[in-house]
Design an enzyme around this catalytic site. Structure first.
Site, PDB file in Angstrom:
ATOM      1  N   LYS A  90      19.252   0.260   4.069  1.00 18.63           N
ATOM      2  CA  LYS A  90      19.396   0.083   2.614  1.00 18.63           C
ATOM      3  C   LYS A  90      20.560   0.932   2.082  1.00 18.63           C
ATOM      4  CE  LYS A  90      15.148   1.512   1.842  1.00 18.63           C
ATOM      5  NZ  LYS A  90      14.607   1.722   3.188  1.00 18.63           N
ATOM      6  N   ARG A 166       7.835   0.591  -4.358  1.00 20.03           N
ATOM      7  CA  ARG A 166       7.331   0.770  -3.003  1.00 20.03           C
ATOM      8  C   ARG A 166       5.843   0.500  -2.919  1.00 20.03           C
ATOM      9  NH1 ARG A 166      11.086   5.174  -0.782  1.00 20.03           N
ATOM     10  NH2 ARG A 166      11.762   4.095   0.926  1.00 20.03           N
ATOM     11  N   ARG A 201      19.811   9.345  12.696  1.00 19.82           N
ATOM     12  CA  ARG A 201      20.573   9.401  11.438  1.00 19.82           C
ATOM     13  C   ARG A 201      21.059  10.820  11.143  1.00 19.82           C
ATOM     14  NH1 ARG A 201      18.013   6.800   6.418  1.00 19.82           N
ATOM     15  NH2 ARG A 201      16.174   7.808   7.292  1.00 19.82           N
ATOM     16  N   ARG A 230      17.647  14.704   8.027  1.00 19.61           N
ATOM     17  CA  ARG A 230      16.585  14.728   7.009  1.00 19.61           C
ATOM     18  C   ARG A 230      15.283  15.218   7.621  1.00 19.61           C
ATOM     19  NH1 ARG A 230      16.785   9.059   3.814  1.00 19.61           N
ATOM     20  NH2 ARG A 230      14.565   9.172   4.289  1.00 19.61           N
ATOM     21  N   ARG A 241       6.007   6.744   7.905  1.00 19.88           N
ATOM     22  CA  ARG A 241       6.665   6.046   6.779  1.00 19.88           C
ATOM     23  C   ARG A 241       6.646   4.540   7.006  1.00 19.88           C
ATOM     24  NH1 ARG A 241      11.989   8.963   7.642  1.00 19.88           N
ATOM     25  NH2 ARG A 241      12.930   7.478   6.213  1.00 19.88           N
TER      26      ARG A 241
HETATM   27  P1  AP5 Z   1      20.137   3.980   6.168  1.00 21.73           P
HETATM   28  O1  AP5 Z   1      21.156   3.129   5.503  1.00 21.73           O
HETATM   29  O2  AP5 Z   1      20.109   5.427   5.830  1.00 21.73           O
HETATM   30  O3  AP5 Z   1      18.672   3.330   5.980  1.00 21.73           O
HETATM   31  P2  AP5 Z   1      17.712   3.316   4.723  1.00 21.73           P
HETATM   32  O4  AP5 Z   1      17.057   1.978   4.743  1.00 21.73           O
HETATM   33  O5  AP5 Z   1      18.419   3.745   3.497  1.00 21.73           O
HETATM   34  O6  AP5 Z   1      16.688   4.399   5.218  1.00 21.73           O
HETATM   35  P3  AP5 Z   1      15.888   5.524   4.466  1.00 21.73           P
HETATM   36  O7  AP5 Z   1      15.222   6.320   5.551  1.00 21.73           O
HETATM   37  O8  AP5 Z   1      16.734   6.282   3.498  1.00 21.73           O
HETATM   38  O9  AP5 Z   1      14.836   4.710   3.733  1.00 21.73           O
HETATM   39  P4  AP5 Z   1      13.477   5.209   3.287  1.00 21.73           P
HETATM   40  O10 AP5 Z   1      13.072   4.058   2.471  1.00 21.73           O
HETATM   41  O11 AP5 Z   1      12.550   5.619   4.334  1.00 21.73           O
HETATM   42  O12 AP5 Z   1      13.829   6.599   2.566  1.00 21.73           O
HETATM   43  P5  AP5 Z   1      14.164   6.992   1.082  1.00 21.73           P
HETATM   44  O13 AP5 Z   1      15.267   7.940   1.118  1.00 21.73           O
HETATM   45  O14 AP5 Z   1      14.256   5.832   0.199  1.00 21.73           O
HETATM   46  O15 AP5 Z   1      20.302   3.741   7.707  1.00 21.73           O
HETATM   47  C1  AP5 Z   1      19.488   4.426   8.644  1.00 21.73           C
HETATM   48  C2  AP5 Z   1      20.299   4.733   9.924  1.00 21.73           C
HETATM   49  O16 AP5 Z   1      20.633   3.518  10.571  1.00 21.73           O
HETATM   50  C3  AP5 Z   1      21.610   5.443   9.647  1.00 21.73           C
HETATM   51  O17 AP5 Z   1      21.855   6.375  10.629  1.00 21.73           O
HETATM   52  C4  AP5 Z   1      22.661   4.333   9.677  1.00 21.73           C
HETATM   53  O18 AP5 Z   1      23.900   4.825  10.082  1.00 21.73           O
HETATM   54  C5  AP5 Z   1      22.070   3.370  10.678  1.00 21.73           C
HETATM   55  N1  AP5 Z   1      22.370   1.980  10.345  1.00 21.73           N
HETATM   56  C6  AP5 Z   1      22.350   1.414   9.113  1.00 21.73           C
HETATM   57  N2  AP5 Z   1      22.678   0.105   9.195  1.00 21.73           N
HETATM   58  C7  AP5 Z   1      22.889  -0.169  10.506  1.00 21.73           C
HETATM   59  C8  AP5 Z   1      23.233  -1.348  11.228  1.00 21.73           C
HETATM   60  N3  AP5 Z   1      23.445  -2.520  10.648  1.00 21.73           N
HETATM   61  N4  AP5 Z   1      23.341  -1.279  12.592  1.00 21.73           N
HETATM   62  C9  AP5 Z   1      23.137  -0.083  13.234  1.00 21.73           C
HETATM   63  N5  AP5 Z   1      22.801   1.074  12.586  1.00 21.73           N
HETATM   64  C10 AP5 Z   1      22.681   1.032  11.251  1.00 21.73           C
HETATM   65  O19 AP5 Z   1      12.813   7.762   0.707  1.00 21.73           O
HETATM   66  C11 AP5 Z   1      12.456   8.972   1.299  1.00 21.73           C
HETATM   67  C12 AP5 Z   1      11.098   9.448   0.831  1.00 21.73           C
HETATM   68  O20 AP5 Z   1      11.081   9.596  -0.591  1.00 21.73           O
HETATM   69  C13 AP5 Z   1       9.946   8.491   1.111  1.00 21.73           C
HETATM   70  O21 AP5 Z   1       9.421   8.646   2.409  1.00 21.73           O
HETATM   71  C14 AP5 Z   1       8.941   8.903   0.016  1.00 21.73           C
HETATM   72  O22 AP5 Z   1       8.269  10.069   0.366  1.00 21.73           O
HETATM   73  C15 AP5 Z   1       9.838   9.205  -1.156  1.00 21.73           C
HETATM   74  N6  AP5 Z   1      10.035   8.014  -2.002  1.00 21.73           N
HETATM   75  C16 AP5 Z   1      11.192   7.324  -2.151  1.00 21.73           C
HETATM   76  N7  AP5 Z   1      11.006   6.287  -2.994  1.00 21.73           N
HETATM   77  C17 AP5 Z   1       9.720   6.324  -3.384  1.00 21.73           C
HETATM   78  C18 AP5 Z   1       8.917   5.514  -4.241  1.00 21.73           C
HETATM   79  N8  AP5 Z   1       9.420   4.453  -4.857  1.00 21.73           N
HETATM   80  N9  AP5 Z   1       7.614   5.840  -4.418  1.00 21.73           N
HETATM   81  C19 AP5 Z   1       7.079   6.908  -3.806  1.00 21.73           C
HETATM   82  N10 AP5 Z   1       7.781   7.716  -2.980  1.00 21.73           N
HETATM   83  C20 AP5 Z   1       9.090   7.437  -2.767  1.00 21.73           C
END
Ligand code: AP5
Length: 598
Positions: A90, A166, A201, A230, A241
């Site tokens: 994402k 979410r 990552r 992270r 997660r």
């Molecule tokens: P990346 O682009 O970082 O993936 P992402 O989908 O953004 O992953 P996140 O881990 O950030 O998502 P998440 O939803 O778990 O965490 P968030 O920060 O939102 O890519 C990942 C890796 O893959 C990278 O190394 C990249 O280089 C590689 N990659 C990407 N695309 C690729 C491709 N095409 N091919 C190969 N490699 C690739 O949330 C974190 C925490 O916050 C949650 O766990 C929760 O505790 C809290 N939180 C956030 N939002 C909420 C909510 N709405 N409600 C409650 N709690 C929340």
């Protein structure tokens, strides 16, 4: 060296462009000064000029001798949601989207991490949830997101929401505030790849850039040395997660089914982005049409939900025929949502059954118009989503002098052809009408709605139906009020030939919606209760009672729910307030109902 840290690592925020009032100098001859509120200005210019700025386009053309006409074509800013399991990409795609489309990127993960690193009250609360890989409580996140969405830049430039909603509750909060995206992108990536992406990552705290130790290694040693990991990117936390994501995803996707675009995220980031880019460009182009449909749709669901609130779940006065428009709309809305949820969940053989007097061909109050309206609501809704829908009615059955069709369906096809299919030309483009059979299945069809397919006395529709579903393959086929039980002729042919196979085939279709009025055996009055199922909810049994606050009025109270379709005994016992075990101990339980559930 990679570090494990809780410090903030914001993805680079989009730049803030001023949009309101500005001046420009279109030619050396004249200068203009105007605001985005757009008005006519009198100027002396002899050529046409077009200016683009942010979302606004200004066309300036000579109007007449006295002056110029300045027209503003303000394209409405894009509203995008991107979702997917942890590490589905994402954030990576958001970087590219922001670069290309200039949207305001709102990532709940980033916002929360910022609060954590700043040591705010919110951050302190959020930290323990995030570090455990759990969701932060809805009220914290929702307040943060809605606050950010209401800021000027998000309103003016459009927004890209990443990681929210979410949970169903979060999605509902947005729906209640009438905050809806134009498109909902879901990135699909296999579990093992997700875990590898999480664990590998790395983030650059200086630029916010996302790296991966093998997929996207840092450009040089300097960048490499400042990369951080992270705290929730350990394998154990990534799995937690992922599990939470899976528990919530269906409910969220069903909220956005009509604007959902699922993409294979397990391809190179450039290829995934190309697809996103073309989708967003398409949405930008089609937005005016979509907005018009959305206004119509909102009016429709607003009315339906108002009615639902009045009825507290089940509409009353169901034996009064004809049904009011409100009651009909209750069913259309209910069926539409259940069908959409089922298709989102990947189901392809679906069955809608509504047994109310107005839709019961065995009753003299049967109204084919209600059935046709229901089919139209379903077809138009899928067509609005860009799907090509084929609405099919079975043709004549039997041979020679014995040819004919079930009375219930006589004239149905003609009615469908003459119906009003909306003013944007859906009929003939996104919707077509056909018969039931393999040869009607065209390559471009996305989905099939079959109007009350049924066996006739001595004739069986199942052969044609089966050929059609085989040809449709994985594309959804929805049967609306089918009757696939054998109706044997006097020769008994249908009773004996291949009956088991026919029943086995009919059982392939799962109920995505069922609404059945219950009466005492052999009667059609009074209504005793209702059995209702709307995917993915269980079967719910309601009892009709007089409203104690207003004895002239009826209401329905829920007695029990069943994971599988209950049989006649289950219903009898529940209406008597007994469990099956209790009832079976007692002798002489009388049959409350006809044998329709057996
Ligand atoms: P990346 O682009 O970082 O993936 P992402 O989908 O953004 O992953 P996140 O881990 O950030 O998502 P998440 O939803 O778990 O965490 P968030 O920060 O939102 O890519 C990942 C890796 O893959 C990278 O190394 C990249 O280089 C590689 N990659 C990407 N695309 C690729 C491709 N095409 N091919 C190969 N490699 C690739 O949330 C974190 C925490 O916050 C949650 O766990 C929760 O505790 C809290 N939180 C956030 N939002 C909420 C909510 N709405 N409600 C409650 N709690 C929340």
């Amino acid at each position: 060296m990679a570090l494990t840290t809780t410090q903030c690592h914001h993805r680079a925020p989009p730049s803030h462009l001023p949009l309101s009032t500005f001046s420009t100098n279109p030619s050396s001859k004249s200068s203009l000064s105007f605001s985005s509120s757009c008005s006519y200005n009198k100027l002396s210019l002899s050529k046409n000029y077009t200016y683009g700025y942010g979302n606004a386009q200004f066309k300036i053309s000579p109007k007449n001798k006295q002056g110029l006409k300045v027209m503003c074509v303000q394209s409405v800013p894009l509203k995008v949601m991107i979702s997917g399991a942890p590490a589905s990409g994402k954030g990576t795609q958001c970087e590219l989207i922001v670069k290309k489309f200039g949207l305001v990127h709102i990532s709940t993960g980033d916002l929360l991490r910022f609060e954590v690193s700043a040591g705010t009250e919110i951050g302190l609360k959020a930290k323990e949830y995030m570090n455990a890989g759990r969701l932060v409580p809805d009220e914290i996140v929702t307040a943060m997101v809605t606050g950010r969405l209401s800021q000027k830049d998000a309103k003016e430039k459009g927004w890209l929401l990443d990681g929210y909603p979410r949970s169903l509750a979060q999605a509902q909060s947005l729906e209640n505030m009438q905050i809806r995206p134009d498109i909902y992108i879901a990135l699909d990536v296999p579990d093992d790849i997700l875990i590898d992406r999480c664990v590998g990552r790395r983030l650059d705290p200086l630029t916010g850039k996302i790296y991966h130790i093998t997929n996207f290694p840092p450009e040089n040693e300097e960048v490499k040395s400042r990369l951080i990991t992270r705290p929730d990117d350990t394998e154990e936390k990534a799995r937690a997660r992922l599990q939470i994501y899976k528990q919530n995803v269906d409910a969220i996707l069903s909220t956005y089914f009509s604007i959902l675009k699922k993409l294979d995220g397990n391809r190179s980031k450039e290829i995934v982005f190309k697809e996103i880019e073309s989708l967003l460009t398409q949405v930008q182009k089609e937005k005016p049409k979509q907005e018009k449909l959305a206004v119509q749709g909102d009016r429709y669901s607003e009315k339906a939900s108002l009615s639902k609130n009045n009825w507290r779940g089940i509409p009353t006065r169901l034996n009064n025929i004809p049904h009011s428009r409100e009651i009909r709309e209750y069913f259309y809305d209910d069926v539409l949502q259940a069908t959409q949820r089922s298709i989102t969940a990947g189901k392809t053989r679906l069955k809608v059954e509504i047994n109310i007097p107005e839709l019961n061909p065995e009753m003299d109050v049967y109204r084919i118009g209600t059935l046709m309206e229901l089919v139209r609501v379903l077809a138009l809704s899928f067509a609005d989503d860009g799907k090509r829908v084929k609405v099919c009615v079975q043709g004549s059955m039997g041979e020679g002098a014995l040819a004919g069709m079930p009375l219930q369906l006589a004239g149905t096809r003609k009615i469908l052809e003459f119906m009003d299919w909306g003013d944007y030309g859906a009929m003939g483009t996104f919707i077509s009408i056909g018969a039931i059979g393999a040869k009607e299945v065209a390559e471009e069809d996305d989905l099939f709605i079959l109007v009350a397919p049924q066996n006739a006395v001595g004739n069986c529709i199942i052969g044609d139906l089966q050929a059609m579903t085989d040809a449709a393959g994985k594309r959804p086929v929805i049967l609306v009020n089918p009757k696939l039980k054998d109706l044997p002729a006097s020769s008994g042919i249908m009773q004996t030939m291949g009956r088991d196979k026919r029943l086995e085939y009919a059982a392939l279709f799962e109920n995505c919606y069922l609404f059945r009025l219950l009466y005492e055996a052999g009667t059609q009055y009074p209504i005793v209760g209702v059995l209702r199922m709307s995917y993915p909810s269980p079967y719910e049994l309601f009892k009709r009672v007089n409203d104690p606050d207003s004895p002239q009025k009826e209401k329905y109270i829920m007695l029990s729910s069943f994971p599988q379709r209950p049989d006649g005994d289950d219903i009898n016992y529940a209406l008597q307030g007994k469990t099956r075990e209790q009832a079976e101990k007692e002798a002489g339980v009388w049959g409350y109902f006809s044998s329709m559930f057996r």
